[in-house]
Design a protein around this motif. Structure first.
Motif, PDB file in Angstrom:
ATOM      1  N   ASP A  99      -8.794   5.208   4.496  1.00  0.00           N
ATOM      2  CA  ASP A  99      -9.281   6.040   4.953  1.00  0.00           C
ATOM      3  C   ASP A  99     -10.492   6.241   3.584  1.00  0.00           C
ATOM      4  O   ASP A  99     -10.674   5.356   2.616  1.00  0.00           O
ATOM      5  CB  ASP A  99      -9.108   7.571   4.941  1.00  0.00           C
ATOM      6  CG  ASP A  99      -9.267   8.542   5.720  1.00  0.00           C
ATOM      7  OD1 ASP A  99     -10.689   8.213   5.831  1.00  0.00           O
ATOM      8  OD2 ASP A  99      -8.429   9.746   5.614  1.00  0.00           O
ATOM      9  N   ALA A 145      -5.801   7.130   0.590  1.00  0.00           N
ATOM     10  CA  ALA A 145      -7.362   6.448   0.932  1.00  0.00           C
ATOM     11  C   ALA A 145      -7.071   5.313   0.513  1.00  0.00           C
ATOM     12  O   ALA A 145      -7.860   3.988   1.443  1.00  0.00           O
ATOM     13  CB  ALA A 145      -8.720   6.866   0.719  1.00  0.00           C
ATOM     14  N   GLY A 151     -10.763  11.098   1.987  1.00  0.00           N
ATOM     15  CA  GLY A 151      -9.027  11.060   2.352  1.00  0.00           C
ATOM     16  C   GLY A 151      -7.904  11.191   0.991  1.00  0.00           C
ATOM     17  O   GLY A 151      -6.871  11.023   1.505  1.00  0.00           O
TER      18      GLY A 151
END
Length: 431
Positions: free
Chosen positions: A15, A24, A20
Motif C-alpha cells: 500500500d 504498507a 497505509g
C-alpha cells in the motif's frame, strides 16, 4: 504446471506508505518467493516456507529483490532523440521530435526501435510501461508484437493527431478511429497487452477528434486514456487561447469526456488546487516525470499537492525529453524536485511510486507492482554494490531505509543485476 522458488532479501510495498500504516512496507531479510506458471503462489520468510515447498527448485538471488518497475509515461519513438540539445516543449517537438516520428511509417524501422526500447526497459528493471507510439498504426503493431515476444505488460495506443503537426504525422477523425478500433480488435486479450486511447495533447487534435476519443473511451471500458496536461506555460497559454471559456486546461479534456478513473495525464506541473481536486474526485492519475520536466525547463511538479487531493501518481521516465530509462535515476531526480518544493520523498514511498503506485495509476494494482500471492511474478534484483561509490555508501548504511535511499540517489541501470518477467529471467547484467 511449472513451480520454481527464489530465495533472498525481499522488499515490497502493499500500500502507499503515506496512508497505509505499518503494513504498507513488507521486508523479509531472508525471504522466499514461490512462482507457479508466472504468478506468485507464495511469499514470506524462507524458514516459514521452505518445508512447504520441499523438492521445488530454488534459485538463490543476491542483492535486494523488489517488484519490477512500472514506467507510467514514456515515448518509444523518441528513443533516438534522447539528449537532443536546446528548446522548450513546443519548439523541441518541432525541431527534434516530429521529424524523428515520421520515420515510424516504416514498419522495419519501428520493429528495430521497439526491440531496442523494450530491451532497454528490461535492462533498467522496468517490466511494465504505458507507452506513447506515433500516429502510425504500424508503430503500435511493432511495439505490441515485440512486447508479446518478451511477455511484457505493455499498454499503448495509436497517437491521435489531426492538426498542429507536419505532413506525415496527421491523421483524420475517421482514420484515427478506424486504426484505433482495428488495433483494439487485433490485440485486446493477447498476452499481457493493454490499449490506451492516445490524443497527443489538446493542441494537436480538433474538437471533433477529442470528442471521438472520448467516445472511444466510453465504448471500450477496458482501455485507458493517455495524454499530456499542463506541462509548459506556452502550451497552457495556447490552450487557453483556443478555449477561452474553459476554466483551465483540465476542463478542456473534461468537456470531451476524457477525465475519469482510466485517465493518465503526464506532467500536470501547473495545476491549481481546484484542478487537482477535480482529478481526485474523478479518479484520474498523474505520471510524475521529473527528468523531462527539468530537461525542458517546464517546471517542478508538486507531489504534495497531488497527495493532498488524493490523486494517484506513478513515475514516468518520459524518454526522449526524459534523460534516462532508469527508474532509479528518475526517483533520484524526483527527490530533488520534492526538495525544491519543500517536501521530502521517503525512499519507501519512492519504491511504492515506482512499483505498486505506478500499477494503480494504470489500473493494474491487482496484478502487478507488488510481491504477493496472486500477482504476476515480475521482479528484479538490485545490487547495492554495483559501483565502488554505491558499495562504499551501502556498507556504511545502518538501516534498510538508508540502504534504499542510497540506491535511489546513486543507483541507475548498473544497479539492476537481474530482471525477471513472469518468473523467467529476462535480463542479467553480466550475461
Amino acid at each position: 504446471m511449472t513451480v520454481h522458488a527464489y530465495r533472498g532479501e525481499i522488499l515490497t510495498t502493499l500500500d502507499d506508505p503515506l496512508r497505509g500504516g505499518e503494513g504498507a512496507v513488507v521486508h523479509h531479510p531472508k525471504g522466499m518467493i514461490v512462482v507457479e506458471d508466472g504468478v506468485i503462489a507464495d511469499v514470506g520468510r524462507y524458514s516459514d516456507l521452505a518445508w512447504k515447498y520441499d523438492g521445488v527448485p530454488v534459485t538463490e538471488l543476491g542483492g535486494l529483490i523488489v517488484p519490477g518497475f512500472v514506467d507510467t509515461h514514456v515515448h518509444y519513438p523518441q528513443t533516438d532523440r534522447i539528449a537532443a540539445h536546446g528548446e522548450q516543449l513546443l519548439d523541441w517537438l518541432d525541431r527534434h521530435i516530429f521529424p524523428a516520428e515520421r520515420a515510424f511509417a516504416d514498419r522495419t524501422h519501428a520493429d528495430e526501435v521497439a526491440a531496442f526500447f523494450l530491451d532497454e526497459l528490461l535492462r533498467n528493471g522496468t517490466t511494465s510501461a504505458l507507452v506513447f507510439a506515433t500516429v502510425h498504426k504500424a508503430s503500435v503493431e511493432a511495439l505490441f508484437d515485440a512486447a508479446l515476444a518478451r511477455n511484457m505488460r505493455i499498454v499503448s495506443g495509436k497517437v491521435l493527431m489531426d492538426q498542429g503537426a507536419p505532413d506525415g504525422l496527421r491523421d483524420t477523425v475517421a482514420g484515427g478511429r478506424a486504426d484505433s478500433e482495428a488495433l483494439i480488435a487485433a490485440y485486446r486479450g493477447r498476452g499481457r497487452l493493454g490499449y490506451a486511447v492516445t490524443p497527443r495533447f489538446v493542441l494537436t487534435s480538433s474538437d471533433a477528434q477529442l470528442a471521438d476519443a472520448g467516445a472511444m473511451v466510453a465504448t471500450h471500458r477496458d482501455v485507458l486514456m493517455h495524454t499530456h496536461l499542463s506541462e509548459n506555460r506556452g502550451e497552457i497559454a495556447a490552450v487557453a487561447g483556443r478555449f477561452p471559456t474553459a476554466r483551465d486546461y483540465l476542463d478542456v479534456y473534461d468537456r470531451f469526456g476524457l477525465v475519469g478513473d482510466r485517465s493518465v495525464f503526464a506532467h500536470c506541473i501547473h495545476l491549481d488546487d481546484a484542478a487537482m481536486a477535480h482529478m481526485g474526485r474523478a479518479g484520474a492519475s498523474i505520471a510524475f516525470c521529473p527528468t523531462s520536466n527539468l530537461f525542458l525547463g517546464s517546471g517542478l511538479f508538486d507531489l504534495a499537492r497531488a497527495d493532498a487531493h488524493g490523486v494517484k501518481a506513478g513515475m514516468g521516465t518520459d524518454v526522449g525529453a526524459g534523460t534516462s530509462f532508469s527508474i532509479l535515476h528518475t526517483l533520484g531526480e524526483a527527490y530533488k524536485v520534492c526538495q525544491m518544493r519543500g517536501a521530502s520523498l521517503d525512499p519507501f514511498r519512492a519504491l511504492y511510486l515506482a512499483t505498486l503506485g505506478g500499477a494503480r495509476t494504470l489500473g493494474l494494482g491487482d496484478r502487478i507492482g507488488a510481491l504477493a500471492p496472486g500477482y504476476e511474478a515480475d521482479f528484479l534484483v538490485l545490487d547495492p554494490a554495483a559501483t565502488p561509490l554505491l558499495a562504499r555508501r551501502s556498507a556504511a548504511a545502518e538501516t534498510l531505509h538508508d540502504r534504499l535511499f542510497a540506491l535511489q540517489i546513486l543507483g541507475d541501470d548498473r544497479a539492476v543485476a537481474q530482471t525477471y518477467v513472469a518468473g523467467r529471467l529476462a535480463h542479467a547484467r553480466n550475461a
